[in-house]
Design an enzyme around this catalytic site. Structure first.
Site, PDB file in Angstrom:
ATOM      1  N   ASP A 311       0.853  -1.015   0.106  1.00 52.87           N
ATOM      2  CA  ASP A 311       0.074  -0.056  -0.098  1.00 52.87           C
ATOM      3  C   ASP A 311       0.821   1.259   0.001  1.00 52.87           C
ATOM      4  OD1 ASP A 311      -2.150   1.432   0.361  1.00 52.87           O
ATOM      5  OD2 ASP A 311      -2.010   1.485   2.409  1.00 52.87           O
ATOM      6  N   ASP A 503      -0.925  -0.521   6.248  1.00 50.46           N
ATOM      7  CA  ASP A 503      -0.978   0.106   7.486  1.00 50.46           C
ATOM      8  C   ASP A 503      -1.773  -0.833   8.606  1.00 50.46           C
ATOM      9  OD1 ASP A 503      -3.318   1.095   6.637  1.00 50.46           O
ATOM     10  OD2 ASP A 503      -2.826   3.228   6.772  1.00 50.46           O
ATOM     11  N   ASP A 507      -7.090  -1.745   5.409  1.00 49.84           N
ATOM     12  CA  ASP A 507      -6.844  -2.595   4.256  1.00 49.84           C
ATOM     13  C   ASP A 507      -7.167  -3.989   4.740  1.00 49.84           C
ATOM     14  OD1 ASP A 507      -4.512  -2.110   5.903  1.00 49.84           O
ATOM     15  OD2 ASP A 507      -3.522  -1.544   4.169  1.00 49.84           O
TER      16      ASP A 507
END
Lengths: 623, 71
Positions: A311, A503, A507
């Site tokens: 990400d 993080d 997600d």
């Protein structure tokens, strides 16, 4: 254990006396005494286990082997084997105890007491009894007992026990404070926000303790192997003892002796202890570096990492927008910034906030009139008779204001006064200083694909990808799109493991879908710890490469241990079968191998040589 | 309620696993796990009956491995 040393010494003296004495009867008595002294507890345990129907017990097998030797009249052999076995057991136990102690030391971050402030007095209590909202006092040198918020005082905190990060962290009133770190300098008054059961330190420990339950393949293999190995070897021993004498007219004595060696090697201890120890030690060692691994199976998967999907925001970048450059036209840069800050007053947009933070000149937002939010484009406002526009490229185009092309990455905010272009400000979320190195380190660990998935704009994402040398970049994604991309990558890639690093907050579905989900910067974030398979307590992306390195070494050590034990045992079995190995060698194949394997497994606890030094550590160091 | 105990004299991982399985069958035990390397036994059971269950667990442990459980 101390007593055992005494027995071993006495038995050794008796044994040696017996060897040198010439009188047969005295010899025999001495041998038997020595045997009894050193072997009584084995015999006793054997009888006890036999009563419970446990035939394939190590003690029982050793007893049968040595009593068998006695029956055959091989007194010196019987005593020597028992003696060596006990010596080996002793060293094996010591090695195990040492590694246990090291593990315990790693996990010794649970605070025992909290200084509870109550009715003006300070009481030393167990953290379990403290409730949310209580005030605890933390003196310098003490471990923070519970998660909370600092209400008074400031100090430096040592968070190395949690993150492996040796740089101390400053903490002031109003800051969150996490249990398990050590207060270094000042006295702190902390309002407790979580009970002991829910505090970070307890969560971490539970996670590590339970990690042993999720087994990696080598562990499962050993468990299955151990179940069949002992019976098979024992059966082989039986056949070896009686088949040749009965059917091939061989000497029963010779073959019975060989069979006894089989019994000595029949315990799979070396494997049964050392392989789980290897994995558990590695999990302990990793946690010391701020890497929480939720199971041995994840270590195994991680060692085969082939694709790493990142990400962007907060993972490879700082996650904080910052003004990176100001390009005014015919006015001082500070003035442009001040104007932008004025226009962006009261906006909660992260970009507006970053402009306001960067501006140090006074702003007069009160003179602004008819502020209009232009969703997705920017803002317009009147100020002292002028019409101002602030926003993106499209906004300028719509108002037919000519602007120069800006090559800067990140978000570009343009400003115009009436029809006059004033300049632009570039804002971006900066790439972490360690990201580039992290990608290089991952490549060095054999990661073949690196992919960036982000909800960000395409040009920004591609710039980030180019700066870091990532293989693929997919921008403008919604959380659901990220899942789809991961699924597609999983389908394309059959060989290695797909790792997703994020993080851990937005997600969770992707973390769950990937072979391994890694949450970064998770210190104090329960959601992230919950969702991921591997948790990096701080947000240094280099830790991911370190985790892979640790995983690889762990698997290598586990394989070494399995290979070594199997080869030695097989060799001794074959040699004993053809009469080339005696019981002495068999004892080595049993306890000697165990000890060596345990010592080898203990290496997983030492992670110093692997830690994230500014440069990649030399890989030869631990080969 | 969940409690941790120190368990000593565990001979081997196999014994620990076997013991864990055995303890899990004791009525009232919600969850039990033994960590061989930490020599730690985690017992989860109903609050009301906890000590009665613990007693049964202790007896079972003592039968399998004459050692000691300590808080």
């Amino acid at each position: 254990m101390k007593r055992m040393i005494g027995f071993i010494i006495i038995a050794s003296i008796l044994f040696l006396t017996a060897v040198v004495l010439p009188y047969p009867v005295v010899k025999m008595v001495l041998y038997l005494t020595a045997y009894a002294v050193v072997g009584w507890d084995i015999l006793w345990k054997a009888v006890r286990n036999l009563i419970r129907g446990n035939v394939f017990d190590e003690n029982f097998l050793m007893s049968v082997a040595t009593v068998g030797a006695l029956v055959l009249g091989e007194y010196p052999e019987a005593v020597a084997v028992m003696l060596l076995y006990q010596i080996g057991e002793y060293f094996q136990k010591r090695a195990l105890q040492n590694s246990r102690r090291s593990i315990a030391a790693l996990m010794d971050i649970r605070p025992d007491t909290a200084n509870l402030e109550k009715d003006g007095k300070v009481l030393s209590v167990s953290p379990d009894t403290v409730t949310v909202g209580d005030i605890v006092l933390i003196k310098p040198g003490e471990r923070v007992p519970l998660d909370g918020v600092i209400v008074e005082g400031s100090s430096t905190l040592d968070i190395s026990a949690l993150t492996g990060e040796s740089l101390p962290r400053e903490a002031d009133a109003g800051d969150d404070i996490v249990s398990g770190c050590i207060n270094l300098t000042g006295v702190l008054r902390v309002s407790v926000t979580k009970t002991a059961q829910n505090s970070t330190v307890v969560k971490i420990l539970e996670l590590v303790e339970h990690a042993a339950q999720k087994k990696a393949h080598p562990e499962a293999f050993i468990t299955r192997f151990a179940r069949v190995y002992t019976p098979v070897v024992c059966a082989a021993a039986l056949l070896l003892a009686f088949v040749p004498p009965l059917f091939f007219a061989q000497d029963l004595r010779v073959w019975a002796e060989r069979a006894l060696s089989f019994l000595v090697v029949s315990c799979p201890c070396a494997l049964v202890i050392s392989v789980p120890l290897t994995f558990f030690g590695a999990i302990g060692g990793a946690s010391k570096n701020g890497i929480l691994v939720k199971g041995s199976n994840y270590l195994e998967l991680l060692s085969k990492a082939d694709t790493v999907v990142f990400d962007k925001t907060g993972t490879l970048t700082e996650g904080i927008f910052r003004v990176t450059s100001i390009h005014p036209q015919n006015l001082p840069p500070e003035e442009l910034l001040r104007l932008a800050a004025t226009l962006e007053s009261f906006s909660t947009h992260p970009i507006a906030q970053s402009i306001r933070t960067h501006n140090h000149l006074p702003v007069e937002p009160d003179t602004l009139t008819s502020i209009k939010e232009l969703q997705g484009y920017g803002r317009s406002a009147q100020n002292q008779g002028h019409q101002y526009l602030i926003g993106n490229q499209t906004l300028m185009e719509e108002h037919n204001i000519a602007f120069p092309y800006c090559p800067h990455s990140g978000v570009v905010v343009h400003l115009a006064e009436d029809d006059r272009y004033l300049g632009h400000i570039a804002i971006s979320d900066e790439i972490k200083a360690t990201s580039k190195e992290a990608i290089t380190a991952l490549r060095a660990e054999g990661v073949r694909h690196t992919v960036l998935l982000t909800g960000d704009r395409k040009d920004i994402a591609e710039q980030t990808g180019k700066d870091l040398g990532l293989d693929q970049v997919y921008a403008g994604l919604l959380p659901a799109d990220k899942v789809k991309h991961v699924e597609r990558l999983l389908a394309e890639n059959h060989s290695g493991t797909l790792v997703f690093a994020g993080d851990g907050i937005n997600d969770a579905p992707v973390l769950a879908r990937a072979d391994i989900g890694v949450a970064m910067g998770a210190l104090g974030s329960d959601a992230a710890v919950e969702a991921a398979d591997i948790v990096l307590m701080d947000d240094d992306p280099r830790k991911l490469a370190l985790a892979i390195r640790l995983a690889k070494r762990t698997l290598a050590i586990a394989r070494q241990n399995i290979g070594f034990a199997l080869i030695v045992k097989a060799a001794v079995l074959v040699l004993a079968g053809i009469g080339l190995a005696d019981m002495w060698m068999a004892v080595f194949a049993d306890v000697g191998v165990s000890m060596i394997d345990i010592l080898n497994a203990t290496r997983t606890l030492r992670t110093k040589a692997l830690s994230t030094a500014p440069n990649l550590p030399e890989r030869q160091e631990y080969r | 309620m969940k409690k941790y105990f120190h368990i000593s004299d565990l001979d081997c991982v196999i014994c620990a696993n076997a013991l864990e399985k055995k303890l899990d069958t004791i009525t009232g035990v919600k969850h039990v796990s033994i960590n061989y390397f930490l020599q730690q036994l985690t017992l989860e059971a109903d609050d009301a009956e906890f000590y009665a269950i613990l007693k049964r667990v202790r007896r079972a442990v003592d039968h399998s491995i004459p050692g000691a459980i300590l808080t």
